[in-house]
Design a protein around this motif. Structure first.
Motif, PDB file in Angstrom:
ATOM      1  N   ASN A  98       2.567  -0.438 -14.536  1.00  0.00           N
ATOM      2  CA  ASN A  98       2.267  -0.286 -13.635  1.00  0.00           C
ATOM      3  C   ASN A  98       3.129  -0.724 -12.980  1.00  0.00           C
ATOM      4  O   ASN A  98       3.023  -0.349 -11.154  1.00  0.00           O
ATOM      5  N   LEU A 145      -2.763  -7.479  -5.085  1.00  0.00           N
ATOM      6  CA  LEU A 145      -1.764  -8.869  -4.321  1.00  0.00           C
ATOM      7  C   LEU A 145      -0.339  -8.811  -3.535  1.00  0.00           C
ATOM      8  O   LEU A 145      -0.574  -8.425  -2.425  1.00  0.00           O
ATOM      9  N   PRO A 146       0.119  -7.427  -4.616  1.00  0.00           N
ATOM     10  CA  PRO A 146       1.636  -7.093  -4.007  1.00  0.00           C
ATOM     11  C   PRO A 146       0.828  -6.547  -2.935  1.00  0.00           C
ATOM     12  O   PRO A 146       1.889  -6.309  -1.324  1.00  0.00           O
ATOM     13  N   PHE A 183      -9.788 -14.044  -6.764  1.00  0.00           N
ATOM     14  CA  PHE A 183      -8.610 -13.329  -8.400  1.00  0.00           C
ATOM     15  C   PHE A 183      -9.805 -13.046  -9.270  1.00  0.00           C
ATOM     16  O   PHE A 183      -9.859 -12.529 -10.088  1.00  0.00           O
ATOM     17  N   GLY A 202       0.413 -14.230 -14.560  1.00  0.00           N
ATOM     18  CA  GLY A 202       0.548 -12.522 -14.278  1.00  0.00           C
ATOM     19  C   GLY A 202       0.816 -12.166 -13.000  1.00  0.00           C
ATOM     20  O   GLY A 202       1.186 -11.246 -11.971  1.00  0.00           O
ATOM     21  N   LEU A 203       0.009 -13.133 -12.074  1.00  0.00           N
ATOM     22  CA  LEU A 203      -0.396 -12.687 -10.284  1.00  0.00           C
ATOM     23  C   LEU A 203       1.534 -13.278 -10.050  1.00  0.00           C
ATOM     24  O   LEU A 203       1.469 -12.022  -9.567  1.00  0.00           O
ATOM     25  N   ARG A 222       5.352   0.980  -9.470  1.00  0.00           N
ATOM     26  CA  ARG A 222       5.222   0.080  -7.971  1.00  0.00           C
ATOM     27  C   ARG A 222       6.750   0.206  -7.748  1.00  0.00           C
ATOM     28  O   ARG A 222       6.150   0.614  -6.790  1.00  0.00           O
ATOM     29  N   ASP A 225      -6.306  -7.998  -8.094  1.00  0.00           N
ATOM     30  CA  ASP A 225      -6.143  -8.470  -9.449  1.00  0.00           C
ATOM     31  C   ASP A 225      -4.183  -7.926  -9.308  1.00  0.00           C
ATOM     32  O   ASP A 225      -4.605  -8.278  -7.979  1.00  0.00           O
ATOM     33  N   SER A 226      -3.864  -8.158 -10.498  1.00  0.00           N
ATOM     34  CA  SER A 226      -2.740  -8.333 -10.461  1.00  0.00           C
ATOM     35  C   SER A 226      -1.743  -7.444  -9.304  1.00  0.00           C
ATOM     36  O   SER A 226      -0.349  -7.252  -8.700  1.00  0.00           O
ATOM     37  N   PHE A 227      -2.151  -6.437  -9.149  1.00  0.00           N
ATOM     38  CA  PHE A 227      -1.415  -5.114  -8.547  1.00  0.00           C
ATOM     39  C   PHE A 227      -1.690  -4.980  -7.184  1.00  0.00           C
ATOM     40  O   PHE A 227      -1.081  -4.001  -6.450  1.00  0.00           O
ATOM     41  N   THR A 287       7.538  -7.590  -8.050  1.00  0.00           N
ATOM     42  CA  THR A 287       7.656  -6.123  -7.091  1.00  0.00           C
ATOM     43  C   THR A 287       8.134  -5.712  -6.153  1.00  0.00           C
ATOM     44  O   THR A 287       9.272  -4.863  -5.707  1.00  0.00           O
ATOM     45  N   ARG A 288       8.717  -7.723  -5.579  1.00  0.00           N
ATOM     46  CA  ARG A 288       9.594  -7.286  -4.295  1.00  0.00           C
ATOM     47  C   ARG A 288      11.139  -8.238  -5.440  1.00  0.00           C
ATOM     48  O   ARG A 288      11.840  -6.856  -4.186  1.00  0.00           O
ATOM     49  N   ILE A 303       3.975 -10.814 -11.333  1.00  0.00           N
ATOM     50  CA  ILE A 303       4.289  -9.108 -10.791  1.00  0.00           C
ATOM     51  C   ILE A 303       4.622  -9.682  -8.909  1.00  0.00           C
ATOM     52  O   ILE A 303       5.332  -8.592  -9.175  1.00  0.00           O
ATOM     53  N   LEU A 304       4.239 -10.165  -8.658  1.00  0.00           N
ATOM     54  CA  LEU A 304       3.992 -10.567  -7.088  1.00  0.00           C
ATOM     55  C   LEU A 304       6.389 -10.418  -7.285  1.00  0.00           C
ATOM     56  O   LEU A 304       6.394 -10.145  -5.796  1.00  0.00           O
TER      57      LEU A 304
END
Lengths: 301, 81
Positions: free
Chosen positions: A233, B41-42, B31, A193-194, A237, B37-39, A201-202, A197-198
């Motif tokens: 979420n 990180l950005p 983490f 998930g990390l 974002r 958390d996952s949001f 989001t880009r 999402i990273l």
């Protein structure tokens, strides 16, 4: 579009994965999703959405020049669901193409269809997913079981004047993160998930900005952004990254969860029924692969 | 060679994206400890880009590179002026 009637609430999922309803809603924005019956197939969902779309467009299946079915959750093996969908629509020689891609599949299919109409005529694009089968194939994982739902959406792409005109599109793939989100029927769905999402989001805002710049369209002039409904979420974002009010990013993820490649067309179907087409519209998706992109359309004048 | 100024700026950035106290151990996963958390990180990556005037390319958007204070320091040592 077609959504299975059975509503699966957060309470039902929470009880099965030892989490709370509040936790599920906090991390995803999802309150409920639809799960099809065990006997229902991806093709069943796709046919129902196709029939709804053809009925609304007031055309017969016989007039189609091609069918594309995007699905990451169809059973492995061949043939894929497209041939069955075509046959069940009464077609016995119309080409039917599978796009076995999760989440971004219907965007890729829409873009391909928009390039194919001059050769094939009307193309029916369908995104259909039975993600509950993916989840239920193995013991439920709380991190993925809370997210996904079943459903199907469809859109008719035609060279003839219609409601929207496709102006431009951008598609991208990067296989170096292919392990971040992956599934085969022999092992459970894997999702980092990390990492997902990273990347998302880009890449989502980047693709949207890329296609808007090419079309010389200002982000503020876009009344609605129709995105793959991955997670509330993430949608918020993307709105923040683009600098637009969050209400401009259409959302039905709270009611349907993440329906993978079906979600973009389900969102488009619901939005277009509720709103007049006014100004340019962005379609955008990101998913396993990684695959991502954006499509710019505007109401036909 | 440790860069005290870079470290101070890194810790200041971290404090803008989390309300929790930073770990004493630089190797601790931010983490797994629930600090990020996952949001978040950005947000962290964007804040690092602004603070250090760098552009983290998409191929470097791997959570492991930003998993701990030590790993972020190593990344910045390599990429930040």
């Amino acid at each position: 579009m077609y959504m299975p009637p059975r509503v699966v609430t957060n309470a039902e999922i929470a009880a099965r994965v030892d989490r709370t309803e509040e936790w599920i809603e906090n991390v995803s924005g999802i309150r409920e999703r639809r799960w099809a019956d065990p006997e229902t197939s991806v093709a069943d969902l796709a046919v129902a959405a196709a029939e709804d779309c053809l009925s609304r467009a007031e055309i017969s299946a016989a007039s189609l020049g091609m069918i594309i079915v995007a699905s990451g959750s169809a059973r492995a093996g061949f043939p894929g669901p497209a041939a069955e969908v075509a046959a069940r629509l009464g077609l016995d020689s119309t080409p039917a193409l599978d796009v076995p891609m999760a989440s971004a599949g219907s965007l890729f299919a829409l873009v391909m269809a928009s390039q194919m109409t001059t050769h094939f005529g009307d193309v029916l694009v369908i995104g259909a997913e039975k993600m509950s089968a993916v989840l239920e194939a193995h013991p439920l994982d709380p991190n993925t079981a809370i997210l996904f739902g079943d459903g199907a959406g469809a859109a008719l792409v035609s060279a003839r004047p219609g409601r929207w005109e496709v102006l431009d599109s951008v598609l991208h793939s990067d296989g170096s993160f292919r392990d971040a989100l992956a599934f085969n029927w022999n092992s459970p769905l894997r999702m980092n998930g990390l990492s997902v999402i990273l990347q998302a989001t880009r890449k989502l805002p980047s693709a949207i900005e890329e296609v808007l710049a090419r079309g010389n369209v200002a982000v503020g002039d876009v009344p609605v952004f129709l995105l793959h409904q991955a997670n509330q979420n993430l949608l918020m974002r993307v709105a923040k990254s683009l600098g637009v009010p969050s209400e401009r990013v259409y959302s039905n993820v709270g009611r349907y969860g993440n329906t993978s490649s079906a979600s973009l067309l389900i969102a488009a179907a619901e939005w277009s029924r509720e709103n007049p087409a006014a100004g340019p519209v962005i379609f955008s998706a990101f998913g396993a692969g990684l695959h991502w992109g954006a499509l710019l359309a505007r109401p036909r004048e | 060679m440790p860069d005290a100024s870079r470290r101070t700026r890194l810790l200041a950035v971290l404090k803008t994206v989390t309300s929790q106290p930073l770990p004493d151990d630089d190797e601790e996963s931010l983490f797994e400890s629930g600090l990020l958390d996952s949001f978040a990180l950005p947000d962290l990556v964007s804040a690092l880009e602004r603070e250090f005037s760098i552009k983290v390319p998409d191929r470097d958007l791997n959570p492991r590179k930003f998993d701990s204070i030590a790993r972020m320091e190593a990344y910045l040592a390599e990429h930040a002026a």
